[in-house]
Write a protein that holds these residues in place. Sequence first.
Motif, short mmCIF file in Angstrom:
data_model
loop_
_atom_site.label_atom_id
_atom_site.label_comp_id
_atom_site.label_asym_id
_atom_site.label_seq_id
_atom_site.Cartn_x
_atom_site.Cartn_y
_atom_site.Cartn_z
N MET A 160 -63.63 54.80 129.01
CA MET A 160 -62.19 54.80 129.06
C MET A 160 -61.68 53.43 128.66
N GLY A 161 -60.70 53.42 127.81
CA GLY A 161 -60.08 52.16 127.43
C GLY A 161 -59.10 51.70 128.48
N PHE A 162 -58.28 50.75 128.11
CA PHE A 162 -57.28 50.22 129.04
C PHE A 162 -56.20 51.25 129.30
N PHE A 163 -55.84 51.43 130.54
CA PHE A 163 -54.78 52.33 130.94
C PHE A 163 -53.68 51.54 131.62
N LYS A 164 -52.45 51.68 131.14
CA LYS A 164 -51.32 51.15 131.88
C LYS A 164 -50.98 52.20 132.92
N ILE A 165 -50.95 51.78 134.17
CA ILE A 165 -50.71 52.71 135.27
C ILE A 165 -49.27 53.17 135.25
N ASP A 166 -49.07 54.47 135.28
CA ASP A 166 -47.75 55.08 135.36
C ASP A 166 -47.41 55.23 136.84
N HIS A 167 -46.67 54.27 137.37
CA HIS A 167 -46.40 54.25 138.81
C HIS A 167 -45.59 55.45 139.29
N ALA A 168 -44.70 55.95 138.45
CA ALA A 168 -43.92 57.14 138.84
C ALA A 168 -44.84 58.35 138.98
N LEU A 169 -45.79 58.48 138.08
CA LEU A 169 -46.76 59.58 138.16
C LEU A 169 -47.61 59.45 139.42
N VAL A 170 -48.10 58.26 139.69
CA VAL A 170 -48.93 58.04 140.88
C VAL A 170 -48.13 58.36 142.14
N THR A 171 -46.89 57.93 142.20
CA THR A 171 -46.04 58.21 143.36
C THR A 171 -45.83 59.70 143.55
N SER A 172 -45.58 60.41 142.46
CA SER A 172 -45.38 61.86 142.60
C SER A 172 -46.67 62.57 143.01
N LEU A 173 -47.81 62.07 142.56
CA LEU A 173 -49.08 62.67 142.98
C LEU A 173 -49.36 62.38 144.45
N VAL A 174 -49.04 61.18 144.90
CA VAL A 174 -49.22 60.85 146.33
C VAL A 174 -48.37 61.80 147.18
N ASP A 175 -47.17 62.09 146.71
CA ASP A 175 -46.29 63.01 147.45
C ASP A 175 -46.88 64.41 147.56
N ARG A 176 -47.74 64.77 146.62
CA ARG A 176 -48.34 66.11 146.61
C ARG A 176 -49.75 66.14 147.21
N TRP A 177 -50.25 64.99 147.64
CA TRP A 177 -51.60 64.88 148.21
C TRP A 177 -51.62 65.44 149.62
N ARG A 178 -52.60 66.30 149.88
CA ARG A 178 -52.78 66.87 151.22
C ARG A 178 -54.10 66.38 151.78
N PRO A 179 -54.06 65.45 152.75
CA PRO A 179 -55.29 64.85 153.28
C PRO A 179 -56.27 65.85 153.89
N LYS A 180 -55.77 66.90 154.52
CA LYS A 180 -56.67 67.86 155.17
C LYS A 180 -57.58 68.57 154.18
N THR A 181 -57.09 68.80 152.98
CA THR A 181 -57.87 69.54 151.99
C THR A 181 -58.33 68.67 150.82
N SER A 182 -57.87 67.41 150.80
CA SER A 182 -58.16 66.49 149.69
C SER A 182 -57.81 67.12 148.35
N THR A 183 -56.62 67.69 148.30
CA THR A 183 -56.14 68.32 147.07
C THR A 183 -54.68 67.94 146.83
N PHE A 184 -54.27 68.11 145.60
CA PHE A 184 -52.87 67.98 145.23
C PHE A 184 -52.28 69.38 145.24
N HIS A 185 -51.12 69.56 145.89
CA HIS A 185 -50.46 70.86 145.95
C HIS A 185 -49.33 70.90 144.93
N PHE A 186 -49.41 71.86 144.02
CA PHE A 186 -48.40 72.07 143.00
C PHE A 186 -47.85 73.49 143.17
N PRO A 187 -46.68 73.76 142.58
CA PRO A 187 -46.14 75.12 142.68
C PRO A 187 -47.08 76.19 142.13
N THR A 188 -47.94 75.79 141.20
CA THR A 188 -48.86 76.75 140.58
C THR A 188 -50.20 76.83 141.27
#
Length: 180
Positions: A1-29
């Motif tokens: 993997m080359g250099f990645f500029k971190i997309d903080h908005a994306l990371v924040t939205s993924l954190v909001d969807r993180w469920r610690p009990k299942t270690s998964t991201f919950h999406f509408p789909t």
Amino acid sequence: MGFFKIDHALVTSLVDRWRPKTSTFHFPTGEITITLADVSCLLGVTVEGNPVTIRQLSNYEDICQQCLGVVPPRSEIRGSTVKLTWLRNMFADEPSPNASDVEIEYHARAVILHLISCRLFPDHSKGRLNLFWLLFLRNLDECARYSWGSAILATLYNELTNVALMKSKSIAGCLSLLQV
């Protein structure tokens, strides 16, 4: 993997969807997670082998001398961490064409230490890197026998959980895994 500029908005939205009990991201789909196979494929690290466990570093001078051929000055050290700028400055130049195998190994360890600290296991230390990683780099052949991918994924899961449960205000870990 080359250099990645971190997309903080994306990371924040993924954190909001993180469920610690299942270690998964919950999406509408449905639910999704990052797997060991993803880590292995994206980072090219092994997910099998000896566990990578954090060890207490008792004498950083000895391990630095053994692995890097130099000991950082006391002004650069805090606990078992050293300023990242010190490492970059010490090993900025490539080894000379006449360098011995030992000098080449010192440089290789410095590059791997930088990679581990800044790309695979970035933490909250703000410009410092932990010297305990050198314990895994003493024998470069043995280094390849560790399950780096498992440790990277476990660290990322732990960071996601800490932020999701508001135990931490910021996230660390290999965030590039969240963007690909």
